[in-house]
Design a protein around this motif. Structure first.
Motif, PDB file in Angstrom:
ATOM      1  N   ALA A  83       0.823  -1.197  -0.092  1.00  0.00           N
ATOM      2  CA  ALA A  83       0.045   0.040  -0.024  1.00  0.00           C
ATOM      3  C   ALA A  83       0.782   1.234   0.077  1.00  0.00           C
ATOM      4  CB  ALA A  83      -0.849  -0.070   0.994  1.00  0.00           C
ATOM      5  N   ILE A  84       0.489   2.240  -0.539  1.00  0.00           N
ATOM      6  CA  ILE A  84       1.201   3.544  -0.596  1.00  0.00           C
ATOM      7  C   ILE A  84       0.265   4.430   0.010  1.00  0.00           C
ATOM      8  CG2 ILE A  84       2.264   5.409  -1.981  1.00  0.00           C
ATOM      9  CD1 ILE A  84       2.819   3.204  -4.254  1.00  0.00           C
ATOM     10  N   LEU A  85       0.787   5.505   0.930  1.00  0.00           N
ATOM     11  CA  LEU A  85      -0.018   6.564   1.213  1.00  0.00           C
ATOM     12  C   LEU A  85       0.983   7.812   1.175  1.00  0.00           C
ATOM     13  CD1 LEU A  85      -2.445   7.739   2.687  1.00  0.00           C
ATOM     14  CD2 LEU A  85      -1.067   7.153   5.216  1.00  0.00           C
ATOM     15  N   GLY A  86       0.572   8.840   0.409  1.00  0.00           N
ATOM     16  CA  GLY A  86       1.220   9.945   0.250  1.00  0.00           C
ATOM     17  C   GLY A  86       0.701  11.127   1.366  1.00  0.00           C
ATOM     18  N   LEU A  87       1.741  11.808   1.933  1.00  0.00           N
ATOM     19  CA  LEU A  87       1.598  12.858   2.969  1.00  0.00           C
ATOM     20  C   LEU A  87       2.083  13.968   2.528  1.00  0.00           C
ATOM     21  CD1 LEU A  87       2.499  10.381   5.988  1.00  0.00           C
ATOM     22  CD2 LEU A  87       0.226  11.400   5.431  1.00  0.00           C
ATOM     23  N   LEU A 111      -3.160  15.376   3.971  1.00  0.00           N
ATOM     24  CA  LEU A 111      -2.568  16.676   4.085  1.00  0.00           C
ATOM     25  C   LEU A 111      -1.706  16.357   5.533  1.00  0.00           C
ATOM     26  CD1 LEU A 111      -4.788  19.180   3.070  1.00  0.00           C
ATOM     27  CD2 LEU A 111      -2.785  18.617   1.797  1.00  0.00           C
ATOM     28  N   ASP A 112      -0.275  16.685   5.809  1.00  0.00           N
ATOM     29  CA  ASP A 112       0.126  16.891   7.046  1.00  0.00           C
ATOM     30  C   ASP A 112       0.623  18.210   7.287  1.00  0.00           C
ATOM     31  OD1 ASP A 112       1.033  16.106   9.573  1.00  0.00           O
ATOM     32  OD2 ASP A 112       3.166  15.420   8.544  1.00  0.00           O
ATOM     33  N   ASP A 113      -0.379  19.043   7.593  1.00  0.00           N
ATOM     34  CA  ASP A 113      -0.248  20.427   7.577  1.00  0.00           C
ATOM     35  C   ASP A 113       0.322  21.026   8.923  1.00  0.00           C
ATOM     36  OD1 ASP A 113      -1.466  21.154   5.107  1.00  0.00           O
ATOM     37  OD2 ASP A 113      -3.596  21.436   6.174  1.00  0.00           O
ATOM     38  N   ASP A 114       0.017  20.172  10.020  1.00  0.00           N
ATOM     39  CA  ASP A 114       0.429  20.500  11.259  1.00  0.00           C
ATOM     40  C   ASP A 114       1.826  19.564  11.453  1.00  0.00           C
ATOM     41  OD1 ASP A 114      -0.499  17.903  11.500  1.00  0.00           O
ATOM     42  OD2 ASP A 114      -1.993  18.568  12.925  1.00  0.00           O
ATOM     43  N   SER A 115       2.157  18.999  10.791  1.00  0.00           N
ATOM     44  CA  SER A 115       3.532  18.145  10.692  1.00  0.00           C
ATOM     45  C   SER A 115       3.569  17.087  11.736  1.00  0.00           C
ATOM     46  CB  SER A 115       4.881  19.113  10.603  1.00  0.00           C
ATOM     47  OG  SER A 115       4.806  20.133   9.667  1.00  0.00           O
ATOM     48  N   VAL A 116       2.429  16.810  12.106  1.00  0.00           N
ATOM     49  CA  VAL A 116       2.305  15.705  13.282  1.00  0.00           C
ATOM     50  C   VAL A 116       3.206  14.376  12.965  1.00  0.00           C
ATOM     51  CG1 VAL A 116       0.953  14.315  14.719  1.00  0.00           C
ATOM     52  CG2 VAL A 116       0.272  16.749  14.540  1.00  0.00           C
ATOM     53  N   VAL A 117       2.989  13.988  11.764  1.00  0.00           N
ATOM     54  CA  VAL A 117       3.314  12.739  11.079  1.00  0.00           C
ATOM     55  C   VAL A 117       4.796  12.944  10.668  1.00  0.00           C
ATOM     56  CG1 VAL A 117       3.034  10.789   9.529  1.00  0.00           C
ATOM     57  CG2 VAL A 117       0.882  11.908  10.377  1.00  0.00           C
ATOM     58  N   THR A 118       5.182  13.952  10.254  1.00  0.00           N
ATOM     59  CA  THR A 118       6.258  14.374   9.788  1.00  0.00           C
ATOM     60  C   THR A 118       7.414  14.098  11.095  1.00  0.00           C
ATOM     61  OG1 THR A 118       5.526  15.627   8.126  1.00  0.00           O
ATOM     62  CG2 THR A 118       7.898  16.080   8.599  1.00  0.00           C
TER      63      THR A 118
END
Length: 163
Positions: A83-87, A111-118
């Protein structure tokens, strides 16, 4: 003597290359929750039993633009268990939607707007791909984009090893 120096240099180069490309000891991937552009919720638990390729990118990133066609092609190959998930990182939703349409991206994008996953994955540069095995363990991280051939070889090597 020059032959010995050449052999030693070659062995050192191979060791350094192996150290950079060998995955570190497996550790659990951080759990995350995101909602994609279609309103579907995604978390690490959703991908249990499958290899997840997390792609951290942005529509304004030139290397990301060069990387996406390879991911689209990989996703189109319908590999079982992948599986591929783009952030999208620090990007505006209209730009992400337009880019996804232009590139014909078929895998989910959040969208990782708040950069939590990043921040969870300690991403410092984009593009970055994090490969998580079916047990939810970090398998490999590919930072940057050199050439299409190098990128695809790196991703496919890692996928071959875990699939």
């Amino acid at each position: 003597m020059p032959r010995l120096v050449h052999t030693a240099a070659t062995l050192l180069a191979l060791c350094l290359w192996a150290a950079q490309t060998m995955p570190a000891r497996a550790e659990p991937a951080p759990d995350f929750k995101v909602t994609d552009l279609d309103g579907v919720s995604h978390s690490l638990a959703n991908y249990r039993g499958r290899v997840l390729l997390l792609n951290f990118w942005a529509s304004w990133c030139n290397d990301c633009k060069r990387e996406v066609p390879s991911l689209v092609r990989l996703n189109g190959e319908a590999r079982p268990g992948l599986a591929i998930l783009g952030l999208a990182v620090n990007d505006a939703e209209p730009n992400v939607r337009a880019f996804a349409g232009q590139q014909k991206i078929t895998y989910p994008i959040a969208l990782d707007d708040d950069s939590v996953v990043t921040q969870l994955y300690e991403i410092e540069f984009i593009p970055t791909i994090v490969i998580i095995d079916g047990d939810g363990e970090l398998y490999d991280t590919i930072v940057g984009f050199g050439t299409v051939a190098h990128f695809e070889a790196s991703v496919l090597r890692s996928l071959f090893e875990v699939l």
